[in-house]
Enzyme design. Structure first.
Site, PDB file in Angstrom:
ATOM      1  N   ASP A 509       3.633  -2.359  -8.171  1.00 52.42           N
ATOM      2  CA  ASP A 509       4.276  -2.831  -9.764  1.00 52.42           C
ATOM      3  C   ASP A 509       5.754  -3.166  -9.169  1.00 52.42           C
ATOM      4  O   ASP A 509       6.475  -1.895  -8.709  1.00 52.42           O
ATOM      5  CB  ASP A 509       4.034  -1.558 -11.133  1.00 52.42           C
ATOM      6  CG  ASP A 509       4.365  -3.028 -11.917  1.00 52.42           C
ATOM      7  OD1 ASP A 509       5.002  -3.664 -11.835  1.00 52.42           O
ATOM      8  OD2 ASP A 509       5.446  -2.138 -12.518  1.00 52.42           O
ATOM      9  N   ASP A 709       3.524   1.452 -14.107  1.00 44.62           N
ATOM     10  CA  ASP A 709       3.747   2.167 -14.790  1.00 44.62           C
ATOM     11  C   ASP A 709       3.721   2.530 -16.347  1.00 44.62           C
ATOM     12  O   ASP A 709       4.110   2.374 -17.738  1.00 44.62           O
ATOM     13  CB  ASP A 709       5.211   2.428 -14.181  1.00 44.62           C
ATOM     14  CG  ASP A 709       6.430   1.513 -14.887  1.00 44.62           C
ATOM     15  OD1 ASP A 709       5.729   0.607 -14.434  1.00 44.62           O
ATOM     16  OD2 ASP A 709       7.344   1.695 -16.179  1.00 44.62           O
ATOM     17  N   ASP A 713       0.238  -2.795 -16.331  1.00 45.48           N
ATOM     18  CA  ASP A 713      -1.029  -1.763 -15.945  1.00 45.48           C
ATOM     19  C   ASP A 713      -2.268  -1.270 -15.859  1.00 45.48           C
ATOM     20  O   ASP A 713      -2.913  -1.033 -14.323  1.00 45.48           O
ATOM     21  CB  ASP A 713       0.070  -1.400 -14.634  1.00 45.48           C
ATOM     22  CG  ASP A 713       1.489  -1.497 -14.466  1.00 45.48           C
ATOM     23  OD1 ASP A 713       1.413  -2.644 -14.366  1.00 45.48           O
ATOM     24  OD2 ASP A 713       2.505  -0.845 -14.444  1.00 45.48           O
TER      25      ASP A 713
END
Length: 821
Positions: A509, A709, A713
């Site tokens: 990410d 995080d 996600d």
């Protein structure tokens, strides 16, 4: 049709309901409960009500009339939903169909009624999803503890975990003195005979083996009935044989031949081996169940994102607070500042800035005005607006995310225990060796043939008892977990640690993982001909922004604080959601916001004034106008973490393919990717798309790790072979991942991979030790070498082999503490 409330006349089709005693119906959730096994009970007006959990009992105690008023069904439809579950036959996976009714079917001309329980009552096996039953239990195929099909909103106690924990503590407290007596009794010359010591060891070992190990013997028996040897077959066979042989040696020592007695005249006992193995397996079960609880915490945290109430606007314009499950498509709802959007819909009136990091992961709030869509669970940062509900219940984006995370976690089966694979071959081999030893001694052995044959067969089973095998994996994992914690890597389960060594693709990410995850002032630029200094503009802007709650305002104030710039009081402050702010500072009219906002406020804006400024595509521009003229621009960016470039360089050097996955716009994503040398970028993706991309990579044959995080996600973290969460991120992400980097430092992934490789190598070495001693001991115990060398399995050899194998495994595992990461 039989009445739904009459559970005693119903028949469960295809689903095993444990126990055949009388059953009562939980008035809250509708689940059938055995009174003797009920988690709680309450009396009301002379009637006793039984409950499946303390949570249901607490709800009933608060509003008993509410639940008793609902005929034949639960009064809490938001917490529990009824499902009609098809029969599980021929190994096919059961299908759950949401009906909310009691189903009936006619068979052979007669009407048969199915028992329909709440979905929360059904449990399944992560490794064998075709196993489905009402209530907790163990899988008849692999022996693993079953887990709920559906996670409830409120965290409830796990009876399986509590039972195993209680058994562990009692067994450990008895096993420690038992081990001390068995290992060091002779050395310290305890003041009692060998026979007395055997009786003491039996007293300590009996509750450990038969009470602490009772669940394992149940699973051992089930594995025999289902003809599916697994780890519990090996454990039940070994501990059972060790205990029963030791019991016979203690109570009837005269039946053992003289050659099988110790120097003191008493036959050897293996109580400590049976007790220690039982305690170690209990420890493994407790750790596994605890990890499962944390996994369900990810889904529970997602469920808590949706508010439980909404502000409904009636046709006459009045407002009232209603439960979220009462909201229907087309309803008008008011969302106030600081509240979460109750459901998916469109803005009808008002403006606001909404934090959509749940969906995109981006820290920048998104401005919303009439006609824009909003998503349930996102946070209304500022401003009040009226929305029209479009999708409710299971149709919302948040509900779809919850569904995806739940399915991904269940489909990512835990690591197939190596002991289970070994058991499929090892158990039959050991039994065959014992039978052959018995037959060989009966036919060819010296007198007393039958006694020698019986003791030899039992000795084969005992020496094969998986003491070192049971220690091999958990000892390495325990030491590795401790070593990882010292290196800033928290490992939640062994599956993630094992798979990380095989990863070839890292999906990562952007926001909060590669970057800091919050907007910061990266630069201040002056317009051509501006008389102000950069610090002067920052001071004026921060003085005004102090009155705003906008994330970008906080970033500007923080930048001024870092430079220790003086701030003045602002008067006539006015904020416009989606535009900017304005007011007076030091007798100057100051306007801060977007270009469109400044123009709307009559501020002179000239593109030529900023023509020589190179604006970063990843930056957000916030302009400042003073006394009717634009004087400068603040560039706000999400800075790349200082260690990100170094970490990615090392990961690429190890052969990993790096893929960036972000919900941010493509221009911003490509700018960050260019700085970090990332070639593969997937931008502007929604949470459900992230999970699909990870699944696609897995289908292509890649072993995938996902690092993220945020809440957005979670589906991808759950879908990957290994989920890696940032310790600085959300609880949802950390509960969905198998590994957490404490400080969010990506170099932790490099350390975790090195630890993974070291641990897998250490486990293989331990298993080699275990199998070496078994391979050496079984032939001796069977009497293979007796004709040539007259070797038999003497008590000293058996004790030395078992003890030395365990010591070797423990010593080897402890080497991981000094592993270089």
């Amino acid at each position: 049709m039989a009445d739904a409330a009459d559970s005693s006349n119903t028949k469960n089709v295809g689903l095993p309901i444990l126990g055949a005693g009388p059953r009562e119906k939980d008035p809250v959730c509708g689940m059938t409960v055995e009174p003797a096994k009920a988690a709680a009970k309450q009396e009301l007006r002379g009637t006793t009500y039984y409950f499946c959990s303390r949570g249901c009992a607490a709800r009933f105690a608060k509003e008993p009339e509410k639940f008793l008023a609902a005929p034949g069904s639960s009064g809490m439809q938001t917490a529990h939903s009824a499902v009609d579950v098809a029969a599980v036959r021929d190994g096919h996976r059961a299908k759950a169909v949401h009906t909310g009714k009691i189903a009936t079917s006619s068979q052979a001309g007669s009407e048969t009624t199915e028992t329909v329980a709440p979905k929360s009552a059904y449990y399944t096996c992560p490794m064998h999803p075709q196993i489905l039953q009402i209530g907790p239990g163990s899988c008849p195929i692999c022996g693993m503890a079953l887990e709920p099909v559906q996670v409830s909103l409120e965290a409830e106690t796990d009876p399986e975990y509590e039972s195993m924990s209680r058994r562990l503590w009692v067994s450990a407290s008895l096993s420690v003195p038992l081990l001390a007596i068995a290992m060091w009794g002779d050395f310290y010359k305890l003041p009692f005979s060998a026979e007395t010591r055997n009786w003491i060891e039996m007293a300590l070992a009996t509750p450990v083996v038969w009470w602490g190990g009772a669940p394992f013997f149940e699973r051992f028996w089930m594995s025999l009935l289902n003809r599916s040897p697994n780890m519990f077959t090996l454990i039940g066979l070994g501990t059972g044989a060790a205990y029963l042989d030791s019991l016979a040696a203690t109570i009837f020592p005269q039946i053992f031949p003289a050659s099988f007695r110790e120097a003191g005249g008493a036959p050897p006992v293996y109580f400590e081996a049976a007790a220690i193995i039982t305690t170690l397996v209990l420890l493994g079960q407790v750790l596994e169940l605890r990890a499962r609880q944390k996994t369900s915490g990810a889904i529970r945290a997602l469920l808590h994102l949706a508010p439980q109430h909404a502000h409904l606007i009636a046709l006459d314009g009045s407002e009232r607070e209603v439960m979220l499950n009462e909201v229907q498509p087309g309803d008008r709802l008011r969302v106030r500042p600081g509240e979460r959007v109750p459901t998916d819909g469109d803005v009808l009136a008002g403006q606001s800035a909404i934090d959509e990091s749940m969906l995109t992961g981006e820290p920048m709030p998104v401005e919303k005005s009439p006609g824009d869509s909003v998503t349930g669970g996102t946070l209304n940062a500022s401003g009040s607006f009226v929305m029209e509900a479009q999708r409710v219940g299971r149709e919302t984006i948040l509900a779809q995310i919850v569904k995806m995370v739940s399915e991904a976690q269940r489909s990512r089966a835990p690591m197939q225990r190596l002991a289970d694979k070994v058991a499929a071959y090892f158990v039959p081999a050991v039994v065959a060796a014992a039978v052959l030893a018995f037959v060989g001694w009966v036919i060819f052995g010296p007198q007393p043939r039958f006694a020698n044959a019986l003791v030899s067969a039992i000795a084969v089973v005992i020496i094969a008892c998986p003491c070192a095998l049971g220690l091999a994996t958990p000892m390495s994992i325990m030491v590795a977990v401790g070593r990882g914690a010292h290196a800033g890597v928290l490992i939640r389960n062994a599956e993630a640690l094992e798979a990380l060594a095989k990863v070839d693709t890292l999906v990562i990410d952007k926001t909060g993982t590669l970057t800091e995850g919050k907007p910061q002032v990266s630069g201040v630029e002056l317009a051509l001909g501006s008389p102000y200094t950069k610090d002067g503009l920052l001071s004026l802007a921060a003085s005004l922004e102090r009155s705003s709650e906008h994330p970008l305002a906080r970033a500007i104030v923080q930048a001024a604080a870092e430079k220790k710039l003086p701030l003045a009081d602002a008067v006539n402050f006015l904020a416009t959601p989606g535009g900017g702010i304005e007011g007076e500072v030091l007798n100057k009219r100051v306007v801060v916001g977007t270009e469109r906002f400044l123009r709307a406020r009559g501020v002179e804006f000239s593109a030529v004034a900023f023509s020589k400024i190179q604006l970063d595509q990843s930056a957000t521009a916030v302009y400042i106008g003073i006394n009717g003229r634009t004087e400068g621009v603040f560039l706000l960016t999400d800075r790349i973490k200082p260690t990100a470039a170094e970490a990615l360089k090392e990961l690429r050097a190890e052969g990993l393919r790096i893929v960036m996955l972000t919900g941010d716009r493509r221009e911003t994503a490509m700018s960050v990717a260019a700085k970090l040398g990332i070639e593969k970028v997937e931008a502007a993706v929604q949470p459900q798309q992230k999970g699909e991309i990870v699944k696609r990579l897995r289908e292509e044959g890649h072993v995938v790790a996902m690092a993220g995080d945020g809440i957005n996600d979670a589906p991808a973290l759950a879908a990957a072979h290994v989920g890696i969460a940032m310790g600085t991120g959300t609880d949802v992400a950390m509960n969905s991942a198998g590994i957490t980097l404490v400080k969010g430092d990506l170099r932790g992934i490099v350390r975790a991979r090195r630890l993974s490789r070291a641990t897998i190598g250490n486990i293989k070495q331990n298993l080699a030790f275990a199998f070496f001693y078994n391979a050496l001991g079984v032939p001796v115990a069977a009497g293979v070498f007796y004709p040539a060398f007259h070797w038999l399995l003497s008590p000293m050899l058996a004790s030395a082999a078992m003890s030395f194998s365990s010591v070797s495994v423990i010593a080897n595992a402890l080497r991981l503490r000094k592993a270089s990461l």
